[in-house]
Design a protein around this motif. Structure first.
Motif, PDB file in Angstrom:
ATOM      1  N   ASP A 168       0.846  -1.194   0.000  1.00 29.32           N
ATOM      2  CA  ASP A 168       0.000   0.000   0.000  1.00 29.32           C
ATOM      3  C   ASP A 168       0.882   1.245   0.000  1.00 29.32           C
ATOM      4  O   ASP A 168       2.082   1.182   0.285  1.00 29.32           O
ATOM      5  CB  ASP A 168      -0.911   0.011   1.233  1.00 29.32           C
ATOM      6  CG  ASP A 168      -2.187   0.822   1.018  1.00 29.32           C
ATOM      7  OD1 ASP A 168      -2.276   1.545   0.003  1.00 29.32           O
ATOM      8  OD2 ASP A 168      -3.090   0.725   1.872  1.00 29.32           O
ATOM      9  N   PHE A 169       0.260   2.358  -0.329  1.00 30.62           N
ATOM     10  CA  PHE A 169       0.967   3.637  -0.294  1.00 30.62           C
ATOM     11  C   PHE A 169       1.370   3.967   1.137  1.00 30.62           C
ATOM     12  O   PHE A 169       0.657   3.654   2.093  1.00 30.62           O
ATOM     13  CB  PHE A 169       0.077   4.752  -0.862  1.00 30.62           C
ATOM     14  CG  PHE A 169      -0.270   4.580  -2.312  1.00 30.62           C
ATOM     15  CD1 PHE A 169       0.684   4.740  -3.297  1.00 30.62           C
ATOM     16  CD2 PHE A 169      -1.565   4.242  -2.692  1.00 30.62           C
ATOM     17  CE1 PHE A 169       0.368   4.571  -4.637  1.00 30.62           C
ATOM     18  CE2 PHE A 169      -1.894   4.072  -4.026  1.00 30.62           C
ATOM     19  CZ  PHE A 169      -0.922   4.241  -4.999  1.00 30.62           C
ATOM     20  N   GLY A 170       2.516   4.614   1.283  1.00 31.23           N
ATOM     21  CA  GLY A 170       3.002   5.031   2.589  1.00 31.23           C
ATOM     22  C   GLY A 170       3.903   4.029   3.274  1.00 31.23           C
ATOM     23  O   GLY A 170       4.738   4.412   4.099  1.00 31.23           O
ATOM     24  N   GLU A 171       3.747   2.744   2.948  1.00 30.85           N
ATOM     25  CA  GLU A 171       4.556   1.718   3.609  1.00 30.85           C
ATOM     26  C   GLU A 171       6.034   1.871   3.292  1.00 30.85           C
ATOM     27  O   GLU A 171       6.888   1.776   4.177  1.00 30.85           O
ATOM     28  CB  GLU A 171       4.079   0.322   3.204  1.00 30.85           C
ATOM     29  CG  GLU A 171       2.766  -0.104   3.808  1.00 30.85           C
ATOM     30  CD  GLU A 171       2.404  -1.526   3.422  1.00 30.85           C
ATOM     31  OE1 GLU A 171       3.169  -2.445   3.771  1.00 30.85           O
ATOM     32  OE2 GLU A 171       1.375  -1.720   2.750  1.00 30.85           O
ATOM     33  N   GLY A 202       0.557   3.314 -10.023  1.00 33.59           N
ATOM     34  CA  GLY A 202       0.469   3.336  -8.566  1.00 33.59           C
ATOM     35  C   GLY A 202       1.596   2.539  -7.931  1.00 33.59           C
ATOM     36  O   GLY A 202       2.152   2.953  -6.909  1.00 33.59           O
ATOM     37  N   VAL A 203       1.920   1.391  -8.529  1.00 37.46           N
ATOM     38  CA  VAL A 203       3.028   0.578  -8.015  1.00 37.46           C
ATOM     39  C   VAL A 203       4.331   1.367  -8.089  1.00 37.46           C
ATOM     40  O   VAL A 203       5.124   1.381  -7.137  1.00 37.46           O
ATOM     41  CB  VAL A 203       3.150  -0.746  -8.802  1.00 37.46           C
ATOM     42  CG1 VAL A 203       4.348  -1.545  -8.307  1.00 37.46           C
ATOM     43  CG2 VAL A 203       1.870  -1.564  -8.670  1.00 37.46           C
ATOM     44  N   LEU A 204       4.553   2.050  -9.207  1.00 32.54           N
ATOM     45  CA  LEU A 204       5.760   2.876  -9.363  1.00 32.54           C
ATOM     46  C   LEU A 204       5.816   3.958  -8.286  1.00 32.54           C
ATOM     47  O   LEU A 204       6.861   4.160  -7.650  1.00 32.54           O
ATOM     48  CB  LEU A 204       5.771   3.514 -10.751  1.00 32.54           C
ATOM     49  CG  LEU A 204       6.928   4.492 -11.019  1.00 32.54           C
ATOM     50  CD1 LEU A 204       8.259   3.750 -11.051  1.00 32.54           C
ATOM     51  CD2 LEU A 204       6.707   5.258 -12.330  1.00 32.54           C
ATOM     52  N   LYS A 205       4.711   4.636  -8.079  1.00 37.75           N
ATOM     53  CA  LYS A 205       4.667   5.694  -7.076  1.00 37.75           C
ATOM     54  C   LYS A 205       4.984   5.154  -5.687  1.00 37.75           C
ATOM     55  O   LYS A 205       5.759   5.750  -4.926  1.00 37.75           O
ATOM     56  CB  LYS A 205       3.289   6.354  -7.080  1.00 37.75           C
ATOM     57  CG  LYS A 205       3.144   7.483  -6.067  1.00 37.75           C
ATOM     58  CD  LYS A 205       1.744   8.093  -6.123  1.00 37.75           C
ATOM     59  CE  LYS A 205       1.588   9.202  -5.079  1.00 37.75           C
ATOM     60  NZ  LYS A 205       0.225   9.786  -5.098  1.00 37.75           N
ATOM     61  N   ALA A 206       4.396   4.006  -5.367  1.00 36.85           N
ATOM     62  CA  ALA A 206       4.610   3.423  -4.042  1.00 36.85           C
ATOM     63  C   ALA A 206       6.044   2.938  -3.861  1.00 36.85           C
ATOM     64  O   ALA A 206       6.655   3.143  -2.798  1.00 36.85           O
ATOM     65  CB  ALA A 206       3.635   2.276  -3.816  1.00 36.85           C
ATOM     66  N   LYS A 207       6.605   2.291  -4.871  1.00 38.07           N
ATOM     67  CA  LYS A 207       7.972   1.754  -4.756  1.00 38.07           C
ATOM     68  C   LYS A 207       9.002   2.876  -4.658  1.00 38.07           C
ATOM     69  O   LYS A 207       9.988   2.762  -3.914  1.00 38.07           O
ATOM     70  CB  LYS A 207       8.284   0.862  -5.949  1.00 38.07           C
ATOM     71  CG  LYS A 207       7.467  -0.414  -6.021  1.00 38.07           C
ATOM     72  CD  LYS A 207       7.825  -1.405  -4.940  1.00 38.07           C
ATOM     73  CE  LYS A 207       7.097  -2.729  -5.103  1.00 38.07           C
ATOM     74  NZ  LYS A 207       7.407  -3.679  -4.013  1.00 38.07           N
ATOM     75  N   THR A 208       8.799   3.949  -5.426  1.00 40.38           N
ATOM     76  CA  THR A 208       9.796   5.027  -5.433  1.00 40.38           C
ATOM     77  C   THR A 208       9.709   5.907  -4.197  1.00 40.38           C
ATOM     78  O   THR A 208      10.513   6.832  -4.043  1.00 40.38           O
ATOM     79  CB  THR A 208       9.669   5.885  -6.706  1.00 40.38           C
ATOM     80  OG1 THR A 208       8.315   6.336  -6.860  1.00 40.38           O
ATOM     81  CG2 THR A 208      10.082   5.090  -7.937  1.00 40.38           C
ATOM     82  N   GLU A 209       8.775   5.625  -3.305  1.00 41.76           N
ATOM     83  CA  GLU A 209       8.816   6.263  -1.991  1.00 41.76           C
ATOM     84  C   GLU A 209      10.125   5.930  -1.267  1.00 41.76           C
ATOM     85  O   GLU A 209      10.505   6.621  -0.325  1.00 41.76           O
ATOM     86  CB  GLU A 209       7.639   5.798  -1.129  1.00 41.76           C
ATOM     87  CG  GLU A 209       6.287   6.345  -1.532  1.00 41.76           C
ATOM     88  CD  GLU A 209       5.159   5.787  -0.662  1.00 41.76           C
ATOM     89  OE1 GLU A 209       5.462   5.132   0.356  1.00 41.76           O
ATOM     90  OE2 GLU A 209       3.985   5.993  -1.002  1.00 41.76           O
TER      91      GLU A 209
END
Length: 451
Positions: A168-171, A202-209
């Motif tokens: 999920d986002f933020g993790e 979305g996966v890209l956004k979450a991973k590049t966190e």
């Protein structure tokens, strides 16, 4: 462990220390969440789980040598120290962050939809040629596993490879805040955890966190063959280092020859150099993982000999592309987990083997609204690649069976009953599904049936 006192630990997590000033100066020897792993000097994490409450085991842990408990409610009666916090899970993250800061060493954060663990193991094999390297064990790659991994880092560690898994986002932001990577490695942006992440963007956004809490001078090493990762142009003003099969990348491969169980021969190319290697693995995708390992190794100053020796020292772990040979059939045990990207890669690997090709495939979880289409397309891919027989198990896999023109079974029991009549001597059988499908049962039964 490096010296880490109970007083430091309480301060790091903002907990209320209950004990004497003398106890505050005690240095812990390990951090444990399982009462069975307690040793003299341990800090015990009292965690409330679905099946058991760690608070019920605090007294037992003290008796076994624990010097302190991190807990959400005070022990019933003890003269041992404890640290009271609102949330043990939140507190251990802050403790891990503080412990990580005691190390001024290269810390490599690894993530991606596919290949996290195999890339982590490749990085470990390479870096171990020069450094005493710490790595993630097993599946300790989430918001509890990562702090436990960091807190297990030995005092003499010279490098660390930390696997980071999210859904999920933020993790990833929370994980990278603990890990503080000096090198960031991302493998593939695939179709996984789409229930939360919606789509590959979305996966890209979450991973590049991961980049948010990386070191100021961190090096980002990305798979340039991935259409999403290739769009990353700069991280904190620095260009990423790209690797992949294309010679447009700084690190690339030539003369790739997959010899199934005899390994993958190829030439790894970078900075005008050519490094012939044999990768002890069966999946051609391991060439990309080897390139990631070499890219990190070059970044950290390894010699060409160390790079070659490291790649060739790679070892697979668990049920990840593990070949099991019986006297009658060959099994590719790849049942640790699955998503459409990883299943397609495993099907490609299956086609490198001799004999009739059979794929036993099951439900792929957490794919969101398009789960039916993604299962059907995966089945169709198996058919297009020429897999001789597809056996699909599970409610979602019914669509996979349709796409492959294969056979469908509602559950493992139905499949196991039918296997003796479906598998022939000389077959190569791929076994793969999401971990919750418990396909290790199928691998075990196949091994027993066709000894």
């Amino acid at each position: 462990m490096k010296p880490f006192t109970l007083g430091e630990i309480a301060a790091a997590c903002g907990g209320r220390f209950v004990g004497t000033e003398e106890q505050k100066q005690i240095c812990i020897t390990s951090v444990e969440r399982d009462s069975r792993q307690i040793q003299n000097g341990s800090l015990f994490l009292a965690i409330k789980g679905a099946r058991a409450d760690g608070h019920d085991f605090i007294d037992k842990c003290y008796q076994q040598g624990a010097v302190c408990a991190l807990c959400e409610q005070a022990p019933k009666s003890t003269d041992k120290a404890y640290i009271l916090v609102p949330s043990t899970l939140d507190a251990v993250k802050q403790i891990a962050k503080a412990y990580r800061r005691k190390f001024d060493i290269p810390v490599i954060g690894v993530s991606g939809s596919v290949g996290k663990t195999s890339t982590k193991e490749m990085l470990y094999a390479v870096l171990s040629q020069k450094y005493r390297t710490h790595k993630t064990q097993g599946n300790l790659n989430n918001e509890l596993g990562v702090p436990l991994t960091l807190l297990a880092m030995p005092e003499d560690a010279e490098a660390a490879v930390i696997e980071m898994g999210i859904s999920d986002f933020g993790e990833m932001s929370r994980l990278s805040e603990m890990v503080q990577p000096t090198v960031c490695v991302l493998t593939v942006i695939g179709c996984c955890h789409l229930e939360n992440l919606i789509d590959r963007d979305g996966v890209l956004k979450a991973k590049t966190e991961m980049f948010l809490h990386a070191a100021d001078n961190a090096v980002c090493i990305l798979n340039g063959d991935d259409d999403k990762l290739s769009t990353v142009t700069a991280v904190r003003g620095r260009s990423p280092v790209f690797y992949g099969l294309s010679d447009t990348h700084r690190f690339y491969a030539e003369q790739i020859e997959n010899n199934a169980e005899d390994g993958i021969r190829c030439t790894l190319c970078f900075d005008g150099k050519r490094l012939p290697v044999t990768i002890p693995a069966i999946g051609t995708y391991m060439v990309s993982n080897a390139l990631a390992g070499v890219a990190v190794g070059v970044t950290l100053g390894l010699s060409d000999e160390q790079l070659k020796n490291g790649v060739e020292a790679y070892q697979t772990v668990g049920s990840r592309a593990r070949v099991v040979n019986t006297s009658r059939i060959r099994i590719i045990d790849d049942c640790y987990n699955a998503n459409p990207t990883s299943v397609q890669a495993s099907l490609d690997t299956l086609m490198n083997f001799t004999g009739r090709k059979v794929a036993v495939l099951g439900d792929m979880k957490e794919l969101g609204a398009d789960e039916a289409t993604l299962h059907f397309d995966t089945g169709r891919y198996a058919k297009e690649r020429g897999v001789d027989l597809v056996l699909a198990v599970g409610l979602l896999a019914a669509e996979l069976a349709k796409g492959a023109d294969g056979q469908w079974f509602a559950d493992n029991e139905q499949l196991l009953a039918a296997l003796p009549s479906l598998i022939h001597d000389g077959d190569t059988v791929l076994v793969k599904a999401s971990h919750s499908m418990q396909f290790e049962q199928i691998t075990q039964r196949l091994t027993e049936m066709f000894r």
